[in-house]
Design a protein around this motif. Structure first.
Motif, PDB file in Angstrom:
ATOM      1  N   ARG A 154       0.832  -1.215   0.000  1.00 53.19           N
ATOM      2  CA  ARG A 154       0.000   0.000   0.000  1.00 53.19           C
ATOM      3  C   ARG A 154       0.861   1.258   0.000  1.00 53.19           C
ATOM      4  O   ARG A 154       0.531   2.262  -0.621  1.00 53.19           O
ATOM      5  N   THR A 160       6.033   8.215  -5.541  1.00 52.68           N
ATOM      6  CA  THR A 160       6.430   9.452  -6.224  1.00 52.68           C
ATOM      7  C   THR A 160       6.538  10.610  -5.237  1.00 52.68           C
ATOM      8  O   THR A 160       7.528  11.360  -5.247  1.00 52.68           O
ATOM      9  N   PRO A 168       5.288  -5.768  -7.125  1.00 49.10           N
ATOM     10  CA  PRO A 168       4.807  -4.447  -6.704  1.00 49.10           C
ATOM     11  C   PRO A 168       5.868  -3.347  -6.800  1.00 49.10           C
ATOM     12  O   PRO A 168       5.568  -2.238  -7.262  1.00 49.10           O
ATOM     13  N   PHE A 222       6.578  -2.463 -10.462  1.00 53.70           N
ATOM     14  CA  PHE A 222       5.462  -1.699 -11.030  1.00 53.70           C
ATOM     15  C   PHE A 222       5.574  -0.226 -10.657  1.00 53.70           C
ATOM     16  O   PHE A 222       5.509   0.667 -11.508  1.00 53.70           O
ATOM     17  N   MET A 223       5.750   0.049  -9.357  1.00 52.75           N
ATOM     18  CA  MET A 223       5.739   1.452  -8.936  1.00 52.75           C
ATOM     19  C   MET A 223       7.040   2.168  -9.286  1.00 52.75           C
ATOM     20  O   MET A 223       7.031   3.381  -9.504  1.00 52.75           O
ATOM     21  N   THR A 224       8.148   1.468  -9.344  1.00 54.85           N
ATOM     22  CA  THR A 224       9.395   2.123  -9.751  1.00 54.85           C
ATOM     23  C   THR A 224       9.271   2.661 -11.174  1.00 54.85           C
ATOM     24  O   THR A 224       9.600   3.822 -11.449  1.00 54.85           O
ATOM     25  N   SER A 284       6.651   5.491 -11.292  1.00 55.62           N
ATOM     26  CA  SER A 284       7.128   6.679 -10.600  1.00 55.62           C
ATOM     27  C   SER A 284       8.123   7.468 -11.454  1.00 55.62           C
ATOM     28  O   SER A 284       8.139   8.708 -11.404  1.00 55.62           O
ATOM     29  N   TYR A 305      -3.380   2.714 -18.235  1.00 58.75           N
ATOM     30  CA  TYR A 305      -3.666   1.437 -17.574  1.00 58.75           C
ATOM     31  C   TYR A 305      -2.890   1.332 -16.261  1.00 58.75           C
ATOM     32  O   TYR A 305      -3.409   0.900 -15.230  1.00 58.75           O
ATOM     33  N   MET A 306      -1.625   1.739 -16.298  1.00 60.75           N
ATOM     34  CA  MET A 306      -0.811   1.652 -15.076  1.00 60.75           C
ATOM     35  C   MET A 306      -1.369   2.565 -13.989  1.00 60.75           C
ATOM     36  O   MET A 306      -1.403   2.195 -12.811  1.00 60.75           O
ATOM     37  N   ILE A 330      -4.353   0.906 -12.466  1.00 57.50           N
ATOM     38  CA  ILE A 330      -3.957  -0.167 -11.541  1.00 57.50           C
ATOM     39  C   ILE A 330      -3.462   0.427 -10.223  1.00 57.50           C
ATOM     40  O   ILE A 330      -3.803  -0.055  -9.144  1.00 57.50           O
ATOM     41  N   LYS A 331      -2.688   1.495 -10.309  1.00 56.52           N
ATOM     42  CA  LYS A 331      -2.186   2.126  -9.088  1.00 56.52           C
ATOM     43  C   LYS A 331      -3.341   2.636  -8.215  1.00 56.52           C
ATOM     44  O   LYS A 331      -3.393   2.363  -7.016  1.00 56.52           O
ATOM     45  N   VAL A 332      -4.269   3.367  -8.836  1.00 59.12           N
ATOM     46  CA  VAL A 332      -5.304   4.036  -8.051  1.00 59.12           C
ATOM     47  C   VAL A 332      -6.398   3.056  -7.610  1.00 59.12           C
ATOM     48  O   VAL A 332      -6.851   3.089  -6.475  1.00 59.12           O
ATOM     49  N   LEU A 343      -3.740  -1.136  -6.419  1.00 59.95           N
ATOM     50  CA  LEU A 343      -2.507  -1.426  -5.674  1.00 59.95           C
ATOM     51  C   LEU A 343      -2.741  -1.544  -4.161  1.00 59.95           C
ATOM     52  O   LEU A 343      -2.413  -2.551  -3.544  1.00 59.95           O
ATOM     53  N   ARG A 344      -3.328  -0.512  -3.565  1.00 61.86           N
ATOM     54  CA  ARG A 344      -3.543  -0.539  -2.112  1.00 61.86           C
ATOM     55  C   ARG A 344      -4.666  -1.502  -1.731  1.00 61.86           C
ATOM     56  O   ARG A 344      -4.618  -2.177  -0.709  1.00 61.86           O
ATOM     57  N   LEU A 373      -5.531  -4.237  -3.024  1.00 66.90           N
ATOM     58  CA  LEU A 373      -5.150  -5.654  -3.070  1.00 66.90           C
ATOM     59  C   LEU A 373      -4.668  -6.168  -1.723  1.00 66.90           C
ATOM     60  O   LEU A 373      -4.706  -7.376  -1.471  1.00 66.90           O
ATOM     61  N   PHE A 419      -8.297  -8.534  -9.439  1.00 66.52           N
ATOM     62  CA  PHE A 419      -8.857  -7.211  -9.727  1.00 66.52           C
ATOM     63  C   PHE A 419     -10.360  -7.180  -9.439  1.00 66.52           C
ATOM     64  O   PHE A 419     -10.850  -6.257  -8.778  1.00 66.52           O
TER      65      PHE A 419
END
Lengths: 359, 359
Positions: free
Chosen positions: A111, A117, B17, B20-22, B25, B101-102, B105-107, B110-111, B113, B303
């Motif tokens: 989370r 960012t 995870p 994905f965020m790296t 970001s 799309y990314m 998935i983030k919004v 991600l959290r 899940l 999802f």
């Protein structure tokens, strides 16, 4: 790399979070344990056994079947049930280690990464603050929040138990060594030093924040090393105690940006006599970061910046070497763990750097 | 699959995870745009340009260098700066689609899940409730929460624009067709039907919850189709309007577990005359789920169960076929999109099922 290949790789990244939680959730729900106990169960039977609607069991298991972790079907007379496929062959000890790491990632990172960012922009843990109201680092927050502490401690105990024997096997400990374990937390590193590297006349002192003292001294007593070990309270950035000739820095330098690492190394240099040694255990990036068997860069930058410190991350061995030289040390020995020797689920590829204060 | 290979695959999941965020970001921070504008910038220059400490820029870019997305170094006279490598060759339009799309998935995922296990146990969106206090589904929550709505709407518009031409190219529309777009939201599907499949005497009606009516009618006017399109308010599970001979069900059946899908199909069957058609657009799992070029099982179960509905998920084409037959339809045509024809970042592999009410 063609644009098509690049976009296909993006898709691999996009399914990363859902893949991660689908796999972990099958364990958390008890589906894997149920199948281990009774192979051949259908989705309906599994649903009954673990208290989940069969539709959801079937959905979540699709991925595990795709991966070959779980099998589906088999001979007609066995019905169309599930059974452990590849997962059935993995020793339980290995699965436990992997699941401890996965649970840590879920609790400490999943989370929190949402705010990566903003964390990179501010150098603070925006996700940790939003979720827990915590202002400091993860290491401050684990003291307050049991879920973080349990996920974190379980993992770190596993990591330390697995890697400390290798670390101590790769450093020299002179007779009569007066050892300072820098940022030694509650003493486990000191206990290991004594157990794995005992030399005549050795004494080991854990140096960490004063609030660790009580638990640390208890640990020394519990492990029967109280007469050889002691504790000094303080902050690494405010000055490092003198009177020691060997300093250990384990799992610590990777938490900081360059300027803080230099400050720490300068502090160690100041505290040591000429000829004094520092032994560092730290995950390292490969010199050629495109090496695919080292996963440190896949994990640690986002983990340190977004989830634990708001800064930091490992470096290449050559970077640590040059920083040590910049701070007045001569590097006497470096050993990087061969990734092939690590269990294949383990992310950190560690290295040992030993160095001597030259002047 | 050896235990070692299984554990190595676990590690791929574990870094999902953070990978994905790296990547996301680096785009969010503006690093990629800055490099596109001025190749060869160092970490210090990039840090200045995007307002991030150079240490963090360097850490986050390690992964992109590992992947070959970004290059580092080059000839000595150019300094040791970064430049776009594979990313420089990807058309901006493709990157925009992937980033939409990314971001979704983030919004949206991600959290959320984090609570997948509890969502599977309860059939409710535990994560959505913890984060937003929302009690219903994602589709209820987007009405209330702008961040969810924007991430979701941007993605769905992209998906619809890309896939509707293919859908309408694969269905027959008889002259004089009276079309009902089931769960047609705010009318975009009806507009597309008119634009892409116009036949003489056709009329298209959007059927969705009454609160969609105003925006839907506005959309009809804005697209100049108001005299051919209309809106009926209602709930699919309370009964489906009669008087239509073609029903479209797009992006809908995959949201529900089997019992609800059967209820919907029975309702459609009841509403149609004999000979009436239903045309379904839905992502499908491959008949052999171990096929690696279909990523639906890597994404949709977690999802739908954890992030959007608390239930649901796509099925195999053969499953939808058997459900249609069970509800009194004869399947007249099925087309599954060839994954190789989709842009390589796109996750959903869709299919069209056309069926006729036989009695």
């Amino acid at each position: 790399m063609t644009p098509e290949a690049t976009l296909a790789r993006f898709r691999e990244y996009m399914v990363g979070p859902t893949r991660f939680m689908t796999l972990l959730s099958c364990f958390e729900l008890g589906i894997i344990d149920a199948l281990r106990e009774r192979p051949g169960m259908t989705a309906a039977e599994l649903g009954d056994a673990v208290g989940v609607k069969p539709d959801a069991v079937e959905q979540l298991l699709f991925l595990l079947v795709k991966e070959g972790f779980v099998g589906y079907g088999g001979a007609a007379e066995e019905g169309r049930g599930y059974s452990l496929d590849a997962l059935g062959a993995v020793p339980e000890r290995d699965l436990k280690r992997a699941l401890a790491y996965m649970n840590m990632i879920k609790v400490v990172a999943l989370r929190q990464l949402f705010n990566l960012t903003e964390s990179a922009r501010t150098g603070t843990l925006v996700g940790l603050k939003e979720l827990y109201g915590a202002e400091g680092t993860l290491y401050d927050a684990v003291a307050e929040h049991r879920d973080l502490r349990e996920a974190w401690a379980k993992l770190m105990d596993t990591v330390t138990a697995n890697i400390d024997p290798w670390f101590f096997g790769n450093i020299d400990m002179p007779s009569g060594a007066q050892v300072l374990d820098l940022a030694g937390n509650t003493g486990l590193g000191a206990v290991h030093t004594f157990q794995m590297k005992h030399v005549p006349g050795m004494r080991v002192t854990t140096f960490d924040l004063p609030e660790k003292e009580t638990e640390c001294l208890e640990n020394f007593r519990a492990h029967g090393v109280a007469e050889h070990c002691s504790f000094i309270g303080g902050n690494v950035f405010d000055g490092i105690p003198e009177g020691f000739d060997v300093v250990l820095i384990k799992h610590f330098l990777d938490m900081f940006d360059r300027d803080a690492v230099i400050q720490i190394l300068n502090g160690v240099h100041k505290s040591l006599p000429v000829g004094g040694q520092v032994n560092i255990l730290v995950p390292v990036y490969p010199e050629d970061v495109t090496e695919t068997d080292n996963h440190n860069v896949d994990f640690f930058p986002a983990f340190f910046i977004g989830c634990t410190m708001g800064q930091g991350g490992p470096q290449k061995l050559s970077t640590y070497r040059s920083w040590l030289e910049e701070c007045g040390f001569e590097v006497t020995r470096t050993v990087t763990k061969d990734p092939a020797e690590l269990p294949q689920d383990v992310i950190p590829v560690p290295a040992v750097l030993s160095a001597t204060k030259t002047a």
